[in-house]
Structures are given as structure tokens and as C-alpha cells.
Scaffold this motif. Structure first.
Motif, PDB file in Angstrom:
ATOM      1  N   VAL A 189       2.881   9.201  -2.061  1.00  0.00           N
ATOM      2  CA  VAL A 189       1.966  10.012  -2.862  1.00  0.00           C
ATOM      3  C   VAL A 189       1.631  11.285  -2.100  1.00  0.00           C
ATOM      4  N   SER A 190       1.840  12.431  -2.747  1.00  0.00           N
ATOM      5  CA  SER A 190       1.367  13.703  -2.226  1.00  0.00           C
ATOM      6  C   SER A 190       0.263  14.183  -3.159  1.00  0.00           C
ATOM      7  N   LYS A 191      -0.943  14.333  -2.616  1.00  0.00           N
ATOM      8  CA  LYS A 191      -2.088  14.742  -3.426  1.00  0.00           C
ATOM      9  C   LYS A 191      -2.019  16.214  -3.819  1.00  0.00           C
ATOM     10  N   GLY A 192      -1.500  17.070  -2.907  1.00  0.00           N
ATOM     11  CA  GLY A 192      -1.517  18.494  -3.200  1.00  0.00           C
ATOM     12  C   GLY A 192      -0.264  19.241  -2.817  1.00  0.00           C
ATOM     13  N   GLY A 193       0.781  18.520  -2.431  1.00  0.00           N
ATOM     14  CA  GLY A 193       2.005  19.182  -1.990  1.00  0.00           C
ATOM     15  C   GLY A 193       3.230  18.614  -2.658  1.00  0.00           C
ATOM     16  N   SER A 194       4.370  18.901  -2.073  1.00  0.00           N
ATOM     17  CA  SER A 194       5.661  18.439  -2.589  1.00  0.00           C
ATOM     18  C   SER A 194       6.181  17.301  -1.731  1.00  0.00           C
ATOM     19  N   ILE A 195       7.170  16.576  -2.266  1.00  0.00           N
ATOM     20  CA  ILE A 195       7.832  15.490  -1.550  1.00  0.00           C
ATOM     21  C   ILE A 195       9.318  15.814  -1.479  1.00  0.00           C
TER      22      ILE A 195
ATOM     23  N   GLN B 245      17.671  13.995  -2.239  1.00  0.00           N
ATOM     24  CA  GLN B 245      19.074  14.320  -1.999  1.00  0.00           C
ATOM     25  C   GLN B 245      19.679  13.238  -1.127  1.00  0.00           C
ATOM     26  N   ALA B 246      20.942  12.883  -1.422  1.00  0.00           N
ATOM     27  CA  ALA B 246      21.656  11.912  -0.605  1.00  0.00           C
ATOM     28  C   ALA B 246      23.120  12.285  -0.553  1.00  0.00           C
ATOM     29  N   ASP B 247      23.717  12.201   0.644  1.00  0.00           N
ATOM     30  CA  ASP B 247      25.154  12.396   0.766  1.00  0.00           C
ATOM     31  C   ASP B 247      25.903  11.218   0.142  1.00  0.00           C
ATOM     32  N   GLY B 248      25.240  10.053   0.085  1.00  0.00           N
ATOM     33  CA  GLY B 248      25.790   8.870  -0.571  1.00  0.00           C
ATOM     34  C   GLY B 248      25.186   8.721  -1.962  1.00  0.00           C
ATOM     35  N   SER B 249      24.651   7.544  -2.240  1.00  0.00           N
ATOM     36  CA  SER B 249      24.086   7.234  -3.568  1.00  0.00           C
ATOM     37  C   SER B 249      22.568   7.305  -3.553  1.00  0.00           C
ATOM     38  N   ILE B 250      22.000   7.512  -4.733  1.00  0.00           N
ATOM     39  CA  ILE B 250      20.566   7.365  -4.958  1.00  0.00           C
ATOM     40  C   ILE B 250      20.429   6.153  -5.870  1.00  0.00           C
ATOM     41  N   ILE B 251      19.868   5.087  -5.317  1.00  0.00           N
ATOM     42  CA  ILE B 251      19.815   3.803  -6.035  1.00  0.00           C
ATOM     43  C   ILE B 251      18.386   3.461  -6.357  1.00  0.00           C
TER      44      ILE B 251
ATOM     45  N   LYS C  31       3.969  21.152  -8.209  1.00  0.00           N
ATOM     46  CA  LYS C  31       4.629  20.672  -6.987  1.00  0.00           C
ATOM     47  C   LYS C  31       5.847  19.857  -7.385  1.00  0.00           C
ATOM     48  N   THR C  32       6.802  19.713  -6.454  1.00  0.00           N
ATOM     49  CA  THR C  32       8.083  19.113  -6.803  1.00  0.00           C
ATOM     50  C   THR C  32       8.387  17.871  -5.964  1.00  0.00           C
ATOM     51  N   ILE C  33       9.311  17.081  -6.500  1.00  0.00           N
ATOM     52  CA  ILE C  33       9.897  15.956  -5.779  1.00  0.00           C
ATOM     53  C   ILE C  33      11.388  16.237  -5.707  1.00  0.00           C
ATOM     54  N   ASP C  34      11.906  16.284  -4.479  1.00  0.00           N
ATOM     55  CA  ASP C  34      13.317  16.577  -4.242  1.00  0.00           C
ATOM     56  C   ASP C  34      13.931  15.376  -3.545  1.00  0.00           C
TER      57      ASP C  34
ATOM     58  N   ALA D 206       0.851  -1.190   0.000  1.00  0.00           N
ATOM     59  CA  ALA D 206       0.000   0.000   0.000  1.00  0.00           C
ATOM     60  C   ALA D 206       0.890   1.245   0.000  1.00  0.00           C
ATOM     61  N   SER D 207       0.272   2.400  -0.104  1.00  0.00           N
ATOM     62  CA  SER D 207       1.008   3.665  -0.224  1.00  0.00           C
ATOM     63  C   SER D 207       1.073   4.418   1.096  1.00  0.00           C
ATOM     64  N   LEU D 208       2.046   5.313   1.162  1.00  0.00           N
ATOM     65  CA  LEU D 208       2.130   6.330   2.205  1.00  0.00           C
ATOM     66  C   LEU D 208       1.658   7.614   1.532  1.00  0.00           C
ATOM     67  N   VAL D 209       0.500   8.142   1.965  1.00  0.00           N
ATOM     68  CA  VAL D 209      -0.177   9.224   1.244  1.00  0.00           C
ATOM     69  C   VAL D 209      -0.397  10.424   2.157  1.00  0.00           C
ATOM     70  N   ALA D 210      -0.133  11.617   1.629  1.00  0.00           N
ATOM     71  CA  ALA D 210      -0.440  12.859   2.332  1.00  0.00           C
ATOM     72  C   ALA D 210      -1.207  13.774   1.392  1.00  0.00           C
ATOM     73  N   GLN D 211      -2.147  14.516   1.928  1.00  0.00           N
ATOM     74  CA  GLN D 211      -2.868  15.501   1.115  1.00  0.00           C
ATOM     75  C   GLN D 211      -1.970  16.691   0.801  1.00  0.00           C
ATOM     76  N   ASN D 212      -1.016  16.987   1.697  1.00  0.00           N
ATOM     77  CA  ASN D 212      -0.100  18.102   1.501  1.00  0.00           C
ATOM     78  C   ASN D 212       1.323  17.577   1.352  1.00  0.00           C
ATOM     79  N   ASN D 213       2.278  18.163   2.050  1.00  0.00           N
ATOM     80  CA  ASN D 213       3.692  17.841   1.866  1.00  0.00           C
ATOM     81  C   ASN D 213       4.116  16.580   2.601  1.00  0.00           C
ATOM     82  N   ILE D 214       5.168  15.949   2.061  1.00  0.00           N
ATOM     83  CA  ILE D 214       5.833  14.815   2.710  1.00  0.00           C
ATOM     84  C   ILE D 214       7.304  15.183   2.842  1.00  0.00           C
ATOM     85  N   LEU D 215       7.830  15.112   4.073  1.00  0.00           N
ATOM     86  CA  LEU D 215       9.251  15.328   4.336  1.00  0.00           C
ATOM     87  C   LEU D 215       9.791  14.083   5.016  1.00  0.00           C
ATOM     88  N   ILE D 216      10.818  13.478   4.428  1.00  0.00           N
ATOM     89  CA  ILE D 216      11.488  12.315   5.005  1.00  0.00           C
ATOM     90  C   ILE D 216      12.972  12.652   5.036  1.00  0.00           C
TER      91      ILE D 216
END
Length: 186
Positions: free
Chosen positions: A146-152, A180-186, A175-178, A116-126
Motif C-alpha cells: 500500500v502506498s498512501k501518497g506515492g507510486s509503486i 515489470q518482469a523479464d520473465g512472467s507476471i503471475i 499515482k501509478t503502479i508499475d 498484514a501490509s507493507l505500507v509507505a506514505q510515499n513511494n515503494i520501489l522493489i
């Protein structure tokens, strides 16, 4: 009434798969009646789920005996010295916020898995950070965000690891998806 679910932990693992709740009412005579006492497989709050663990892991599982959903206005999980693990459950379950989701591992990793998904109506920050280079501060996405109305924003002090199920989607225009990793993005 309604309110936030707040769990604070120092030195133990917080596992919010099952939450025991007792509802009390003060009657007109000034005595207290227990109006309802039950265990809840699915963590649900009309307001916020706010968990802070000063040490140890935070584990949220959407896999109860009912619908298996974890639902709140905001989901805010902060692990000061430990990991955050979210199991989104099977296809008909999931974790969702009617507002925003914020996951912060100040000295640890974050893993999100399930069908299943992790869903927010607005922003998601991890985000993860680390006190020392020996700390594993990887973000592993093995479930859909999934962000319905915000950025990730996904920001890791080490790697960001994404499986085929670990895709990210913003449904609102502009809206954007950002990532960033100090290591790799795999």
C-alpha cells in the motif's frame, strides 16, 4: 535523541526480528551511564532503517511479542548477493514507513509475505537484478503493498509472482503502479 538504525553485514544473514539496543548518556562529570539496555522484538526507528548485506540474506519479521510492528521513516534494504525476506506478520502487525520503502536485491530474490501490509506514505520501489542467469531474481508478493501518497514500482529480473493476498494499492489520485518482469507476471 533519535537517529537511523543502520546494520551492515558481510557474509552472514541479517535477521532484524530482534534488535538489541543500549542507550548511553555522558553525564556532567564526563563518565558514561547506561540509561537503558534492552532487546526489542519490534524494529522501530524515528528515522530510517537502512540495511546493507554484501552477502547473505536480509530477513525482517514483524512478529514480535509486542505489537509486532516494524515502523520507520524510510525502510531501505539492499542485498548485494542474497535475498530479502519480509514477514509482515498477522493482521494487527505489519511493516510501514512514514516516507518511502526501497528494497533492492542486486543478485537475489525478494519475498514479502504475511497477513498484514507493507505500507509507505510515499513511494515503494522493489527491484531485483542478477549477475548470472542462474540467479533466482523473482519477486514474490504474498502480502498487500500500500502506498498512501506515492507510486509503486515492482521490477524483477525474473518473475513477479503474486498470490491472492499480494495485491497492490495506491491511495493517492494520479499515482501509478508499475510492474515489470523479464520473465512472467503471475
Amino acid at each position: 535523541g533519535s537517529g537511523a538504525t543502520y546494520i551492515a553485514s558481510s557474509g552472514v544473514q541479517v535477521n532484524a526480528r530482534q534488535l538489541s539496543v543500549a542507550v548511553n548518556r555522558v553525564n556532567t562529570q564526563g563518565t558514561i551511564d547506561i540509561t537503558q539496555a534492552f532487546s526489542q522484538d519490534d524494529v522501530t526507528a524515528d528515522q530510517d532503517i537502512y540495511v546493507v548485506a554484501t552477502s547473505g540474506d536480509i530477513v525482517i519479521s514483524a512478529s514480535g511479542s509486542n505489537s509486532g510492528a516494524v515502523v520507520a521513516r524510510n525502510i531501505i534494504l539492499i542485498a548485494e548477493a542474497g535475498d530479502i525476506i519480509i514477514h509482515t506478520g498477522s493482521d494487527l502487525q505489519g511493516c510501514s514507513a512514514t516516507a518511502s520503502i526501497k528494497l533492492v536485491a542486486e543478485s537475489g530474490s525478494i519475498t514479502i509475505d504475511g497477513n498484514a501490509s507493507l505500507v509507505a506514505q510515499n513511494n515503494i520501489l522493489i527491484t531485483t537484478s542478477e549477475e548470472s542467469e542462474a540467479t533466482d531474481a523473482t519477486i514474490t508478493l504474498d502480502a498487500r503493498l500500500v502506498s498512501k501518497g506515492g507510486s509503486i514500482s515492482v521490477i524483477a529480473a525474473d518473475d513477479v509472482v503474486m498470490s491472492a493476498k499480494g495485491d497492490m494499492t495506491t491511495e493517492a489520485v494520479g499515482k501509478t503502479i508499475d510492474v515489470q518482469a523479464d520473465g512472467s507476471i503471475i
